[in-house]
Scaffold this motif. Structure first.
Motif, PDB file in Angstrom:
ATOM      1  N   ALA A  83       0.831  -1.208   0.000  1.00 31.01           N
ATOM      2  CA  ALA A  83       0.000   0.000   0.000  1.00 31.01           C
ATOM      3  C   ALA A  83       0.866   1.260   0.000  1.00 31.01           C
ATOM      4  O   ALA A  83       0.580   2.218  -0.728  1.00 31.01           O
ATOM      5  N   ILE A  84       1.922   1.260   0.805  1.00 33.03           N
ATOM      6  CA  ILE A  84       2.812   2.431   0.845  1.00 33.03           C
ATOM      7  C   ILE A  84       3.531   2.599  -0.492  1.00 33.03           C
ATOM      8  O   ILE A  84       3.624   3.707  -1.022  1.00 33.03           O
ATOM      9  N   SER A  85       4.022   1.503  -1.033  1.00 32.32           N
ATOM     10  CA  SER A  85       4.764   1.564  -2.301  1.00 32.32           C
ATOM     11  C   SER A  85       3.881   2.080  -3.433  1.00 32.32           C
ATOM     12  O   SER A  85       4.218   3.060  -4.105  1.00 32.32           O
ATOM     13  N   MET A  86       2.754   1.427  -3.641  1.00 32.07           N
ATOM     14  CA  MET A  86       1.878   1.833  -4.748  1.00 32.07           C
ATOM     15  C   MET A  86       1.213   3.170  -4.475  1.00 32.07           C
ATOM     16  O   MET A  86       1.072   3.996  -5.383  1.00 32.07           O
ATOM     17  N   GLY A  87       0.812   3.393  -3.238  1.00 32.25           N
ATOM     18  CA  GLY A  87       0.165   4.659  -2.893  1.00 32.25           C
ATOM     19  C   GLY A  87       1.075   5.852  -3.110  1.00 32.25           C
ATOM     20  O   GLY A  87       0.654   6.883  -3.651  1.00 32.25           O
ATOM     21  N   SER A  88       2.343   5.719  -2.711  1.00 36.37           N
ATOM     22  CA  SER A  88       3.274   6.836  -2.894  1.00 36.37           C
ATOM     23  C   SER A  88       3.538   7.084  -4.380  1.00 36.37           C
ATOM     24  O   SER A  88       3.614   8.236  -4.825  1.00 36.37           O
ATOM     25  N   PHE A  89       3.659   6.011  -5.152  1.00 34.67           N
ATOM     26  CA  PHE A  89       3.850   6.185  -6.599  1.00 34.67           C
ATOM     27  C   PHE A  89       2.639   6.890  -7.211  1.00 34.67           C
ATOM     28  O   PHE A  89       2.785   7.815  -8.022  1.00 34.67           O
ATOM     29  N   LEU A  90       1.443   6.464  -6.834  1.00 34.13           N
ATOM     30  CA  LEU A  90       0.238   7.087  -7.392  1.00 34.13           C
ATOM     31  C   LEU A  90       0.140   8.556  -7.002  1.00 34.13           C
ATOM     32  O   LEU A  90      -0.224   9.402  -7.835  1.00 34.13           O
ATOM     33  N   LEU A  91       0.475   8.866  -5.767  1.00 33.72           N
ATOM     34  CA  LEU A  91       0.458  10.267  -5.327  1.00 33.72           C
ATOM     35  C   LEU A  91       1.427  11.096  -6.162  1.00 33.72           C
ATOM     36  O   LEU A  91       1.077  12.178  -6.653  1.00 33.72           O
ATOM     37  N   LEU A  92       2.636  10.573  -6.346  1.00 37.30           N
ATOM     38  CA  LEU A  92       3.631  11.299  -7.144  1.00 37.30           C
ATOM     39  C   LEU A  92       3.208  11.392  -8.612  1.00 37.30           C
ATOM     40  O   LEU A  92       3.324  12.456  -9.232  1.00 37.30           O
ATOM     41  N   ALA A  93       2.719  10.300  -9.173  1.00 41.86           N
ATOM     42  CA  ALA A  93       2.353  10.290 -10.586  1.00 41.86           C
ATOM     43  C   ALA A  93       1.196  11.239 -10.885  1.00 41.86           C
ATOM     44  O   ALA A  93       1.252  12.011 -11.850  1.00 41.86           O
ATOM     45  N   TYR A  94       0.150  11.183 -10.061  1.00 43.54           N
ATOM     46  CA  TYR A  94      -1.023  12.003 -10.356  1.00 43.54           C
ATOM     47  C   TYR A  94      -0.847  13.461  -9.947  1.00 43.54           C
ATOM     48  O   TYR A  94      -1.656  14.312 -10.317  1.00 43.54           O
ATOM     49  N   SER A  95       0.224  13.767  -9.224  1.00 40.35           N
ATOM     50  CA  SER A  95       0.476  15.165  -8.872  1.00 40.35           C
ATOM     51  C   SER A  95       1.581  15.777  -9.740  1.00 40.35           C
ATOM     52  O   SER A  95       1.981  16.914  -9.519  1.00 40.35           O
ATOM     53  N   THR A  96       2.054  15.024 -10.724  1.00 41.05           N
ATOM     54  CA  THR A  96       3.108  15.512 -11.615  1.00 41.05           C
ATOM     55  C   THR A  96       2.560  15.632 -13.031  1.00 41.05           C
ATOM     56  O   THR A  96       2.268  14.614 -13.667  1.00 41.05           O
ATOM     57  N   PRO A  97       2.427  16.854 -13.517  1.00 39.87           N
ATOM     58  CA  PRO A  97       1.908  17.016 -14.887  1.00 39.87           C
ATOM     59  C   PRO A  97       2.952  16.637 -15.935  1.00 39.87           C
ATOM     60  O   PRO A  97       4.156  16.694 -15.688  1.00 39.87           O
ATOM     61  N   GLY A  98       2.460  16.232 -17.098  1.00 35.73           N
ATOM     62  CA  GLY A  98       3.323  16.009 -18.243  1.00 35.73           C
ATOM     63  C   GLY A  98       4.075  14.696 -18.261  1.00 35.73           C
ATOM     64  O   GLY A  98       5.068  14.569 -18.971  1.00 35.73           O
ATOM     65  N   LEU A  99       3.614  13.692 -17.523  1.00 34.16           N
ATOM     66  CA  LEU A  99       4.303  12.402 -17.542  1.00 34.16           C
ATOM     67  C   LEU A  99       4.038  11.678 -18.850  1.00 34.16           C
ATOM     68  O   LEU A  99       2.984  11.845 -19.471  1.00 34.16           O
ATOM     69  N   HIS A 100       4.985  10.858 -19.247  1.00 31.82           N
ATOM     70  CA  HIS A 100       4.880  10.062 -20.469  1.00 31.82           C
ATOM     71  C   HIS A 100       3.705   9.091 -20.349  1.00 31.82           C
ATOM     72  O   HIS A 100       3.348   8.652 -19.254  1.00 31.82           O
ATOM     73  N   SER A 101       3.112   8.750 -21.470  1.00 36.10           N
ATOM     74  CA  SER A 101       1.952   7.851 -21.461  1.00 36.10           C
ATOM     75  C   SER A 101       2.301   6.479 -20.874  1.00 36.10           C
ATOM     76  O   SER A 101       1.453   5.840 -20.245  1.00 36.10           O
ATOM     77  N   ALA A 102       3.537   6.027 -21.043  1.00 38.25           N
ATOM     78  CA  ALA A 102       3.936   4.735 -20.470  1.00 38.25           C
ATOM     79  C   ALA A 102       3.938   4.794 -18.943  1.00 38.25           C
ATOM     80  O   ALA A 102       3.535   3.845 -18.274  1.00 38.25           O
ATOM     81  N   THR A 103       4.368   5.922 -18.386  1.00 38.00           N
ATOM     82  CA  THR A 103       4.352   6.081 -16.927  1.00 38.00           C
ATOM     83  C   THR A 103       2.915   6.138 -16.424  1.00 38.00           C
ATOM     84  O   THR A 103       2.590   5.554 -15.385  1.00 38.00           O
ATOM     85  N   MET A 104       2.047   6.796 -17.178  1.00 36.52           N
ATOM     86  CA  MET A 104       0.640   6.857 -16.773  1.00 36.52           C
ATOM     87  C   MET A 104      -0.032   5.492 -16.905  1.00 36.52           C
ATOM     88  O   MET A 104      -0.935   5.167 -16.144  1.00 36.52           O
ATOM     89  N   ARG A 105       0.431   4.666 -17.852  1.00 37.11           N
ATOM     90  CA  ARG A 105      -0.064   3.293 -17.943  1.00 37.11           C
ATOM     91  C   ARG A 105       0.290   2.531 -16.670  1.00 37.11           C
ATOM     92  O   ARG A 105      -0.536   1.814 -16.111  1.00 37.11           O
ATOM     93  N   VAL A 106       1.511   2.719 -16.186  1.00 35.08           N
ATOM     94  CA  VAL A 106       1.935   2.095 -14.935  1.00 35.08           C
ATOM     95  C   VAL A 106       1.041   2.590 -13.790  1.00 35.08           C
ATOM     96  O   VAL A 106       0.617   1.804 -12.938  1.00 35.08           O
ATOM     97  N   ALA A 107       0.729   3.868 -13.785  1.00 30.32           N
ATOM     98  CA  ALA A 107      -0.137   4.429 -12.739  1.00 30.32           C
ATOM     99  C   ALA A 107      -1.536   3.811 -12.783  1.00 30.32           C
ATOM    100  O   ALA A 107      -2.124   3.514 -11.739  1.00 30.32           O
ATOM    101  N   ARG A 108      -2.066   3.605 -13.971  1.00 38.03           N
ATOM    102  CA  ARG A 108      -3.391   2.981 -14.083  1.00 38.03           C
ATOM    103  C   ARG A 108      -3.358   1.530 -13.598  1.00 38.03           C
ATOM    104  O   ARG A 108      -4.282   1.075 -12.917  1.00 38.03           O
ATOM    105  N   ILE A 109      -2.294   0.816 -13.922  1.00 38.44           N
ATOM    106  CA  ILE A 109      -2.155  -0.561 -13.441  1.00 38.44           C
ATOM    107  C   ILE A 109      -2.053  -0.573 -11.920  1.00 38.44           C
ATOM    108  O   ILE A 109      -2.698  -1.383 -11.252  1.00 38.44           O
ATOM    109  N   ASP A 110      -1.261   0.344 -11.367  1.00 39.38           N
ATOM    110  CA  ASP A 110      -1.128   0.420  -9.910  1.00 39.38           C
ATOM    111  C   ASP A 110      -2.443   0.827  -9.243  1.00 39.38           C
ATOM    112  O   ASP A 110      -2.727   0.401  -8.121  1.00 39.38           O
ATOM    113  N   THR A 111      -3.237   1.641  -9.914  1.00 43.47           N
ATOM    114  CA  THR A 111      -4.545   2.019  -9.355  1.00 43.47           C
ATOM    115  C   THR A 111      -5.419   0.775  -9.208  1.00 43.47           C
ATOM    116  O   THR A 111      -6.028   0.548  -8.158  1.00 43.47           O
ATOM    117  N   ALA A 112      -5.463  -0.037 -10.242  1.00 44.23           N
ATOM    118  CA  ALA A 112      -6.243  -1.281 -10.162  1.00 44.23           C
ATOM    119  C   ALA A 112      -5.659  -2.215  -9.105  1.00 44.23           C
ATOM    120  O   ALA A 112      -6.401  -2.839  -8.329  1.00 44.23           O
TER     121      ALA A 112
END
Length: 129
Positions: A83-112
């Motif tokens: 939870a800490i690992s994925m949660g921290s990544f999601l917090l960082l990813a969704y609060s950082t504009p302009g990320l590459h689509s591949a990184t956002m794909r990782v964020a969507r997988i981590d959300t699920a």
């Protein structure tokens, strides 16, 4: 009994989601495929080491979750680490504009995966209570 099987399946699923990126530690050539960032050129050695280290840490979380699927005493520490690992990544990813689509794909997988982990945690807590 079936809830135990669902919990095991969820922990296995989330464990694999965390373990698979760990392969980047052994195959740095996959960094571009996995994250959409180039690991070539000036300064790339630093980025490669950082991403490979991230891969090792994800692999450890994945292994802990896979073990927790079969060892109930690992439930709390493994679910907490996941939870800490994925949660921290999601917090960082969704609060950082302009990320590459591949990184956002990782964020969507981590959300699920974090939703699946939350369901597993609820089932574990239900059994304890």
């Amino acid at each position: 009994m079936w809830l135990d099987r669902v919990t095991t399946a969820l922990l296995l699923l989330v464990g694999l989601v965390n373990l698979l990126p760990g392969l980047v530690a052994f195959a740095p050539s996959q960094i571009t495929t996995a994250y959409g960032v180039s690991a070539e050129g000036p300064g790339s050695a630093d980025l490669t080491v950082l991403l490979r280290h991230r891969a090792v840490l994800l692999g450890l979380v994945g292994l802990a979750l896979l073990c927790a699927a079969f060892v109930p005493s690992f439930h709390l520490p493994a679910v907490t680490a996941g939870a800490i690992s994925m949660g921290s990544f999601l917090l960082l990813a969704y609060s950082t504009p302009g990320l590459h689509s591949a990184t956002m794909r990782v964020a969507r997988i981590d959300t699920a995966a974090i939703v699946a982990l939350a369901v597993a945690a609820l089932l574990i807590l239900r059994k304890i209570a």
